[in-house]
Design a protein around this motif. Structure first.
Motif, short mmCIF file in Angstrom:
data_model
loop_
_atom_site.label_atom_id
_atom_site.label_comp_id
_atom_site.label_asym_id
_atom_site.label_seq_id
_atom_site.Cartn_x
_atom_site.Cartn_y
_atom_site.Cartn_z
N GLY A 386 0.82 -1.22 0.00
CA GLY A 386 0.00 0.00 0.00
C GLY A 386 0.84 1.26 0.00
O GLY A 386 0.48 2.25 -0.62
N ASP A 387 1.96 1.25 0.71
CA ASP A 387 2.78 2.46 0.75
C ASP A 387 4.16 2.28 0.12
O ASP A 387 5.03 3.11 0.29
N GLY A 388 4.35 1.19 -0.62
CA GLY A 388 5.57 1.05 -1.40
C GLY A 388 6.81 0.64 -0.61
O GLY A 388 7.92 0.73 -1.11
N ASN A 389 6.61 0.19 0.61
CA ASN A 389 7.75 -0.14 1.48
C ASN A 389 8.07 -1.63 1.36
O ASN A 389 7.25 -2.49 1.67
N LEU A 390 9.29 -1.91 0.87
CA LEU A 390 9.68 -3.29 0.56
C LEU A 390 10.63 -3.84 1.62
O LEU A 390 11.56 -3.16 2.03
N HIS A 391 10.37 -5.06 2.09
CA HIS A 391 11.29 -5.71 3.04
C HIS A 391 11.85 -7.00 2.44
O HIS A 391 11.40 -8.10 2.78
N PRO A 392 12.84 -6.90 1.54
CA PRO A 392 13.50 -8.12 1.07
C PRO A 392 14.32 -8.72 2.23
O PRO A 392 15.01 -7.99 2.94
N LEU A 393 14.21 -10.03 2.40
CA LEU A 393 14.95 -10.71 3.46
C LEU A 393 16.04 -11.55 2.79
O LEU A 393 15.74 -12.57 2.16
N ILE A 394 17.27 -11.06 2.89
CA ILE A 394 18.40 -11.72 2.21
C ILE A 394 18.96 -12.78 3.15
O ILE A 394 19.42 -12.47 4.24
N MET A 395 18.91 -14.05 2.68
CA MET A 395 19.32 -15.16 3.54
C MET A 395 20.79 -15.48 3.32
O MET A 395 21.27 -15.53 2.19
N TYR A 396 21.52 -15.68 4.45
CA TYR A 396 22.94 -16.03 4.35
C TYR A 396 23.35 -16.82 5.59
O TYR A 396 22.56 -17.01 6.51
N ASP A 397 24.59 -17.25 5.58
CA ASP A 397 25.13 -17.98 6.73
C ASP A 397 26.42 -17.29 7.16
O ASP A 397 27.43 -17.34 6.46
N ALA A 398 26.37 -16.67 8.33
CA ALA A 398 27.52 -15.89 8.80
C ALA A 398 28.74 -16.77 9.02
O ALA A 398 29.87 -16.28 9.05
N ASN A 399 28.52 -18.07 9.17
CA ASN A 399 29.65 -18.97 9.41
C ASN A 399 30.37 -19.36 8.13
O ASN A 399 31.43 -19.98 8.18
N VAL A 400 29.77 -19.05 6.99
CA VAL A 400 30.46 -19.30 5.72
C VAL A 400 31.26 -18.04 5.38
O VAL A 400 30.67 -16.96 5.21
N PRO A 401 32.59 -18.15 5.33
CA PRO A 401 33.40 -16.95 5.07
C PRO A 401 32.92 -16.21 3.83
O PRO A 401 32.67 -16.83 2.80
N GLY A 402 32.79 -14.89 3.96
CA GLY A 402 32.43 -14.07 2.81
C GLY A 402 30.94 -13.86 2.62
O GLY A 402 30.53 -12.94 1.90
N GLN A 403 30.09 -14.70 3.26
CA GLN A 403 28.65 -14.56 2.98
C GLN A 403 28.05 -13.27 3.54
O GLN A 403 27.16 -12.69 2.92
N LEU A 404 28.53 -12.84 4.72
CA LEU A 404 27.99 -11.58 5.26
C LEU A 404 28.31 -10.43 4.31
O LEU A 404 27.46 -9.58 4.03
N ASP A 405 29.53 -10.42 3.80
CA ASP A 405 29.91 -9.36 2.86
C ASP A 405 29.06 -9.40 1.60
O ASP A 405 28.63 -8.36 1.08
#
Lengths: 493, 372
Positions: A386-405
């Motif tokens: 209704g107001d154009g506000n998008l919440h994409p939820l990006i899934m990752y694993d912090a224990n896999v090197p490089g995924q947070l970046d």
């Protein structure tokens, strides 16, 4: 992430020992935390990827203690980081290494509730939902309902200008607050707004909303209460194409309807949610819409009929209308549980918060699908359509090197596209530390400079929540060099 | 942006920079329909910078519920364009004359009869393009409903009377026009009307405007046809008499534009913003019947000859609100000030903000407060 070079971060602070000694003279022993194991729970807010131990935590029990503590911090040049329930998702309450976290958790009294005037005076540590619960016997409630409303507090809601699923019709926090009482950085008591509908002079009340704890420390808030609608019903519509769902959203608005709530979830989101809460969503649909009507029974019947007509015309593959309150809550349960549901199927996720003109929704979703492939990460989409506000939820694993970046870069690309599509990097979660880099994409150097001047008008020494929301000029120079983009005023908006 | 538009902005920026360099002042002015409002601006005999030439609707997409217009756009023209699409400015801003511009409307920050239900002008301001006191063109906010990136400068500019900067372009949220409207008239004394309005305010009734004047209360219902009909029917039992549509429309228009007989004449006009539950106000030496109540009791208009400024302001403060000398001759405005004086910490913040936006004090000196 270094926060030392942002606006107003103090260059030198006094010794910790002196700060402790002085704060002990104004705070009871149990209201000052100094040991590492006591400080540990305060090292982050809802943005758990970024952590920093504070120097100290102060938990004033009343305004006078907060005032005395602020005066000491100001005199000793110690940064102050205000904190409510720390449900924020942008790191706005992340501590400063040399600073004092001032938690307002103990200020949790509803001072006054006036059913006739439809207002409540509450301390900042009162939970959002507690206000509505206290007002319920009078047929009233507090309208803004962020998903975290069970836990989040009014002080934090004001600091972030929180929204919720009903804000298209009922407004954000800024539309539902009459008065904010607080302390300036020097500990001076100041009131923004009053018990009436407006105040003389500049609208500093509006300015306080969304100021992320950088202009004043909130000690009391007067909120507006709204009569509870007699009836609410929700339509659950399925679509076999995301673009059709997007068209349906535009169609509803074009028909002159302002729904009480209008939410969209894509297939990845419904597939995360359905096994978790059994909301009854169509698992074959590429997208679902939740479209709510509230008001008198006559009004709701009329509006639901109009909504159904638009949804059918837009090619919905299935339409269900909640037949009772239990079913309405069931339909909503999936949407409200979307974040924890996604949390169940991935070790970690980043929640984005861009807002775009509704017409660009399909374009954004196509772009996100392409980014998923490029970054090798999944992304579920939940959308305040209704107001154009998008919440994409990006899934990752912090224990896999490089995924947070990778996830961070994925998120940054979504935010920059939000700006390019005529929108903003944050609709309701705030900039905090999370999106401080993207502020350089959304604003020109002159605009950022005005923000810095505005900040200094309230806090010349830059002691209130330093390092948040407004990037230093040096950060933006670096950002522009590394991004290869140099947005100028008006270039992308 | 057309070449003409760009050259206007560049020209204005030059004038602002020249004024800043020469320590002189500029008086920002749209159509002049609200010249009466506020104080001054006489300090330093400022040159006038008129904004009417920078006009036109920049963007309007009804399904986005947003319109973006240049400051000089006539307010009437903007509202006509919205009406063609079945939409409106829900805060019903007063025009106070056919010359009213969009920029002046936002700078004055005034809202009309629907304010208590729909919200104030500032609630609908989504974004601005402005020139600050350095002549820099800056953009804040945007065209979307939800936006918390950076401080809320657009809302800060609403009602700032041009003292912080020149509003060059503004984006406003718009809403669909109500499908149905219905007005009822009740014969009631003021206190009875206030009691009723507050009780009704706690019920989910689609009341979109209310006004008490001279022993009669008018209440307007707006919304879905079924809801308006049901609500009006439920109150007819209390003695409400339906008012014919044309008559009702003229009545609400006369309040919005202050063409109602109550507003005629030269006696000072005071506007008090108070909690809606505030009992009937009484000022020593003022006729108690020279009052008009709007916004469910939250806005009270008082009229009366003589110097009652101190008494009226004390009364408003005691109630938890404030009082504005809305209309009065220049001498009264100069002696009483148009707006309620600020507390010491608020005045300091105002001066600091003024210095942040307009470091050389170029814009509209004294229009809001004599101190800046």
């Amino acid at each position: 992430m270094s926060i030392d070079n942002e606006i107003g971060a103090p260059r030198c602070v006094v010794g910790r020992r002196q700060l402790i000694a002085q704060l002990r003279t104004v705070l009871p022993p149990h209201c000052l935390l100094i040991e590492e194991e006591e400080l540990r729970p305060y090292e982050c807010d809802g943005l758990t990827a970024y952590r920093q131990l504070p120097s100290l935590v102060a938990l004033p029990e009343n305004e006078a203690q907060a005032q005395a503590a602020l005066e000491i911090c100001a005199a000793l040049n110690a940064p102050v980081v205000p904190r409510g329930a720390a449900t924020g998702l942008s790191g706005g309450a992340m501590p400063h290494r040399d600073g004092v976290v001032v938690s307002l958790a103990k200020l949790k009294r509803i001072v006054k509730l006036d059913p006739l005037a439809r207002t409540a005076v509450v301390q900042p540590g009162v939970r959002n939902l507690a206000v509505s619960e206290a007002a319920a016997p009078y047929g009233l409630y507090y309208a803004p309902d962020p998903s975290s409303q069970i836990a989040c507090t009014i002080g934090g809601n004001v600091a972030e200008n929180s929204g919720g699923v009903h804000c298209l019709k009922y407004g954000l926090t800024v539309h539902n607050v009459l008065r904010v009482r607080g302390l300036t950085v020097d500990g001076e008591i100041v009131e923004f707004g009053n018990a009436a509908l407006d105040a003389p002079g500049y609208d500093l009340l509006a300015l306080m909303n969304g100021s992320e704890g950088m202009l004043a420390l909130i000690t009391e808030v007067t909120v507006k209460l709204t009569p509870k609608p007699e009836l609410a019903q929700v339509v659950l519509a399925s679509f076999d194409e995301v673009t059709k769902a997007g068209d349906a959203v535009a169609g509803i608005i074009a028909a002159g309807i302002i729904p009480a709530g209008l939410e969209m979830m894509d297939k990845k989101a419904t597939h995360a949610v359905e096994p978790y809460v059994n909301a009854g969503y169509d698992m074959d649909a590429e997208a679902i819409l939740l479209c709510e009507s509230d008001g008198t029974p006559e009004e709701v019947a009329e509006e639901i009929a109009r909504m159904k007509a638009v949804l059918e015309h837009s090619g919905a593959s299935g339409i269900r209308v909640s037949q009772n309150e239990a079913e309405r809550l069931k339909f909503w349960a999936g949407r409200k549980a979307a974040f924890p549901a996604v949390g169940r199927i991935t070790p970690d996720y980043l929640c984005m918060d861009g807002t775009i003109p509704r017409k660009n929704l399909a374009r954004m979703l196509v772009a996100i699908a392409e980014m998923e492939v490029r970054y090798g990460l999944r992304c579920a989409n939940v959308f305040h359509a209704g107001d154009g506000n998008l919440h994409p939820l990006i899934m990752y694993d912090a224990n896999v090197p490089g995924q947070l970046d990778l996830a961070t870069a994925f998120g940054a690309e979504i935010l920059e596209l939000s700006v390019e599509l005529g929108g903003t990097i944050t609709g309701e979660h705030g900039v905090g530390i999370e999106k401080i880099g993207q502020m350089c994409a959304q604003f020109s150097p002159d605009e950022l400079d005005l923000f810095r001047r505005l900040k200094r008008a309230f806090d010349p020494g830059g002691l209130l929540n330093p390092g948040k929301a407004i990037p230093a000029a040096a950060r933006c120079r670096e950002y522009r060099l590394t991004r290869g983009a140099a947005p100028l005023a008006g270039s992308v908006r | 942006m057309s070449g003409h538009g760009a050259s206007s902005l560049a020209h204005w920026a030059e004038r602002i920079r020249a004024a800043a360099a020469g320590r002189s002042h500029l008086r920002l002015r749209g159509g002049g329909s609200k010249d009466f409002y506020g104080c001054g601006p006489d300090a330093g005999n400022p040159d006038t910078l008129g904004t009417r030439d920078y006009a036109g609707i920049v963007a309007y997409e009804p399904t986005e519920l947003v319109v973006t217009a240049r400051c000089g756009t006539p307010l009437a023209e903007l509202e006509a364009v919205l009406a063609e699409q079945g939409q409106s400015l829900a805060f019903e801003p007063p025009h106070f004359g056919s010359e009213a511009t969009v920029g002046g409307c936002v700078a004055a920050g005034l809202s009309g009869p629907r304010r208590a239900q729909a919200g104030a002008l500032r609630d609908f301001v989504l974004g601005v393009k402005m020139l600050d006191g350095n002549g820099d063109l800056l953009t804040f906010g945007g065209q979307v409903m939800k936006n918390v990136a950076g401080y809320d400068v657009p809302r800060l500019l609403a009602g700032s009377l041009g003292t912080l900067g020149l509003i060059a372009e503004v984006s406003l949220k718009v809403l669909p026009l109500p499908v149905a409207e219905h007005t009822l008239r009740f014969e009631l004394a003021q206190q009875e009307a206030l009691d009723l309005l507050n009780r009704w305010g706690g019920r989910p009734l689609p009341i979109s405007a209310s006004a008490w004047r001279g022993d009669a209360l008018h209440v307007r219902f707006s919304g879905a046809a079924a809801a308006v009909g049901a609500a009006a029917n439920s109150l007819v039992g209390l003695g409400g008499q339906p008012v014919a549509a044309a008559e009702a429309s003229a009545f609400w228009h006369s309040l919005r534009e202050q063409t109602h007989a109550f507003f005629a004449g030269d006696a000072p006009l005071w506007r008090l913003a108070v909690p809606s539950t505030t009992p009937v106000l009484a000022v020593d030496g003022m006729r108690s019947d020279a009052q008009l109540v709007e916004w469910g009791g939250a806005q009270r208009w008082l009229r009366g000859e003589g110097d009652h400024a101190a008494a009226i302001r004390a009364l408003a403060t005691e109630a938890g609100g404030h009082a504005t000398l809305f209309r009065g001759d220049a001498a009264t405005r100069a002696s009483s000030g148009a707006f309620q004086p600020l507390s010491a910490p608020l005045l300091r913040l105002h001066r600091n903000l003024k210095a942040a936006f307009d470091p050389r004090g170029v814009f509209n000196p004294g229009r809001l407060y004599p101190e800046f």
